[in-house]
Design a protein around this motif. Structure first.
Motif, PDB file in Angstrom:
ATOM      1  N   ALA A 110      58.352  69.292  65.673  1.00  0.00           N
ATOM      2  CA  ALA A 110      57.902  67.911  65.844  1.00  0.00           C
ATOM      3  C   ALA A 110      57.008  67.447  64.701  1.00  0.00           C
ATOM      4  O   ALA A 110      56.214  68.216  64.149  1.00  0.00           O
ATOM      5  CB  ALA A 110      57.138  67.778  67.161  1.00  0.00           C
ATOM      6  N   ASN A 111      57.182  66.180  64.353  1.00  0.00           N
ATOM      7  CA  ASN A 111      56.265  65.494  63.432  1.00  0.00           C
ATOM      8  C   ASN A 111      56.186  66.160  62.062  1.00  0.00           C
ATOM      9  O   ASN A 111      55.165  66.063  61.380  1.00  0.00           O
ATOM     10  CB  ASN A 111      54.865  65.395  64.054  1.00  0.00           C
ATOM     11  N   ASN A 112      57.267  66.832  61.652  1.00  0.00           N
ATOM     12  CA  ASN A 112      57.313  67.355  60.291  1.00  0.00           C
ATOM     13  C   ASN A 112      57.714  66.241  59.330  1.00  0.00           C
ATOM     14  O   ASN A 112      58.382  65.285  59.710  1.00  0.00           O
ATOM     15  CB  ASN A 112      58.291  68.524  60.235  1.00  0.00           C
ATOM     16  N   GLY A 113      57.315  66.371  58.067  1.00  0.00           N
ATOM     17  CA  GLY A 113      57.481  65.268  57.129  1.00  0.00           C
ATOM     18  C   GLY A 113      58.918  64.937  56.808  1.00  0.00           C
ATOM     19  O   GLY A 113      59.247  63.773  56.550  1.00  0.00           O
ATOM     20  N   ARG A 114      59.797  65.936  56.814  1.00  0.00           N
ATOM     21  CA  ARG A 114      61.214  65.681  56.538  1.00  0.00           C
ATOM     22  C   ARG A 114      62.021  65.977  57.803  1.00  0.00           C
ATOM     23  O   ARG A 114      61.851  65.321  58.804  1.00  0.00           O
ATOM     24  CB  ARG A 114      61.656  66.494  55.323  1.00  0.00           C
ATOM     25  N   ALA A 115      62.901  66.957  57.770  1.00  0.00           N
ATOM     26  CA  ALA A 115      63.703  67.278  58.950  1.00  0.00           C
ATOM     27  C   ALA A 115      62.976  68.262  59.859  1.00  0.00           C
ATOM     28  O   ALA A 115      62.163  69.079  59.407  1.00  0.00           O
ATOM     29  CB  ALA A 115      65.038  67.876  58.523  1.00  0.00           C
ATOM     30  N   GLY A 116      63.323  68.198  61.144  1.00  0.00           N
ATOM     31  CA  GLY A 116      62.842  69.241  62.024  1.00  0.00           C
ATOM     32  C   GLY A 116      63.475  70.575  61.678  1.00  0.00           C
ATOM     33  O   GLY A 116      62.803  71.613  61.627  1.00  0.00           O
ATOM     34  N   GLY A 134      60.291  63.257  66.588  1.00  0.00           N
ATOM     35  CA  GLY A 134      59.225  62.659  65.816  1.00  0.00           C
ATOM     36  C   GLY A 134      59.134  63.118  64.382  1.00  0.00           C
ATOM     37  O   GLY A 134      58.101  62.920  63.740  1.00  0.00           O
ATOM     38  N   ASN A 135      60.208  63.735  63.857  1.00  0.00           N
ATOM     39  CA  ASN A 135      60.178  64.157  62.454  1.00  0.00           C
ATOM     40  C   ASN A 135      60.415  62.956  61.538  1.00  0.00           C
ATOM     41  O   ASN A 135      61.102  62.001  61.904  1.00  0.00           O
ATOM     42  CB  ASN A 135      61.221  65.250  62.228  1.00  0.00           C
ATOM     43  N   GLY A 136      59.848  63.004  60.329  1.00  0.00           N
ATOM     44  CA  GLY A 136      59.849  61.829  59.471  1.00  0.00           C
ATOM     45  C   GLY A 136      61.221  61.399  59.014  1.00  0.00           C
ATOM     46  O   GLY A 136      61.457  60.205  58.792  1.00  0.00           O
ATOM     47  N   GLU A 137      62.146  62.336  58.854  1.00  0.00           N
ATOM     48  CA  GLU A 137      63.507  61.984  58.440  1.00  0.00           C
ATOM     49  C   GLU A 137      64.487  62.314  59.571  1.00  0.00           C
ATOM     50  O   GLU A 137      64.514  61.622  60.569  1.00  0.00           O
ATOM     51  CB  GLU A 137      63.843  62.666  57.120  1.00  0.00           C
ATOM     52  N   ASN A 138      65.262  63.376  59.440  1.00  0.00           N
ATOM     53  CA  ASN A 138      66.296  63.676  60.424  1.00  0.00           C
ATOM     54  C   ASN A 138      65.843  64.753  61.417  1.00  0.00           C
ATOM     55  O   ASN A 138      64.994  65.588  61.102  1.00  0.00           O
ATOM     56  CB  ASN A 138      67.554  64.144  59.698  1.00  0.00           C
ATOM     57  N   GLY A 139      66.459  64.722  62.597  1.00  0.00           N
ATOM     58  CA  GLY A 139      66.147  65.766  63.562  1.00  0.00           C
ATOM     59  C   GLY A 139      66.647  67.113  63.103  1.00  0.00           C
ATOM     60  O   GLY A 139      65.873  68.077  62.972  1.00  0.00           O
TER      61      GLY A 139
END
Length: 279
Positions: A110-116, A134-139
């Motif tokens: 969760a909530n990582n800057g790029r993909a989970g 809630g990841n910044g780009e793709n799941g």
């Protein structure tokens, strides 16, 4: 922080590995590590990095706020994570490459800057009862001959695509939810082979499924609904088979096909889409 090389063995229990100038835990050359009830946080590069046929098992731990990835696996390593939170890392939550094997159970990405989660280069990843949100780009991203299996997972509220799949990958999704993502629910292209069963793809900002580039996708006993554009967009010689599915209440068409694509509907229902059923 901690380095294991040349077939060494590490056990980290109820420990904190944090604020180191490079990697928190670095494994290479067939080393083994067990991490239990610990935190790996705020390191200047990856939280945990494993390669060279190393093995790492992480349980009941937190891997967060590292400046690169939370967990980076490569070089035929084997990584197993259970009941662990991998969150708020600056890059990907987990990256798997070069024939790595990753097994996840009860993991929150969760909530990582790029993909989970990103898997590529013939790596194999299996996730059960995991949250990718809630990841910044793709799941989750799968490319370059990787294999990905998701069961009982939630892929939701990521900044871009829920599942991004390309380049001859093999993906199976079972009893999972792909919802409320900031772009499409699932994108598959480039000879990807995808099977979705007993799942819901709903309330994504754009299309539920977007297929192209010779992708072969089967969807069974699933619901594709309430997406912000089409339920399913199929193009560029992609093939889509739906059996026992419901495609409903999408804001554009239920299905839109073009550029030599193919759709097969079996025992399925297409209703209450705001524009057309099938175009």
């Amino acid at each position: 922080g901690v380095v294991g090389t040349r077939a060494s063995a590490l056990v980290l229990r109820l420990s904190k590995i944090h604020d180191n100038g490079r990697v928190g835990v670095l494994l290479a050359n067939s080393s083994r590590a067990t991490i239990e009830g610990s935190s790996v946080e705020s390191n200047a590069q990856d939280g945990i990095a494993a390669a060279g046929e190393s093995r790492v098992a992480v349980s009941g731990s937190r891997v967060s706020k590292n400046k690169h990835a939370g967990l980076l696996c490569g070089g035929s390593c084997d990584a197993r994570c259970s009941d662990t939170k991998i969150e708020s890392n600056a890059q990907d939550g987990i990256g798997a490459a070069t024939a790595a094997t990753v097994t996840l159970s009860g993991v929150t990405l969760a909530n990582n800057g790029r993909a989970g989660l990103i898997v590529n280069d013939s790596s194999v990843t299996t996730a059960k009862a995991c949250f990718l949100r809630g990841n910044g780009e793709n799941g989750a991203v799968a490319t370059r001959n990787a294999s990905l299996s998701l069961s009982l997972c939630e892929v939701a509220r990521n900044g871009k695509v829920g599942l991004l799949l390309a380049d001859s990958v093999r993906v199976e999704v079972e009893a999972s939810v792909i919802a409320h993502n900031g772009s499409n629910g699932t994108v598959a292209a480039g000879d990807a082979t995808v099977k979705i069963e007993g799942s819901s793809v709903e309330s994504n900002l754009q299309a539920g499924l977007l297929l192209g580039g010779n992708a072969q996708v089967q969807v069974r006993r699933s619901v594709i609904s309430d997406n912000g554009q089409d339920g399913c967009g199929v193009a560029s010689s992609a093939r889509l088979l739906l059996h026992g599915c419901k495609v409903a209440r999408n804001r554009h068409a239920g299905f839109i096909l073009n550029d030599g694509s193919c759709l097969v509907l079996e025992q399925s229902e297409v209703d209450s889409n705001l524009e057309n059923g099938v175009v």
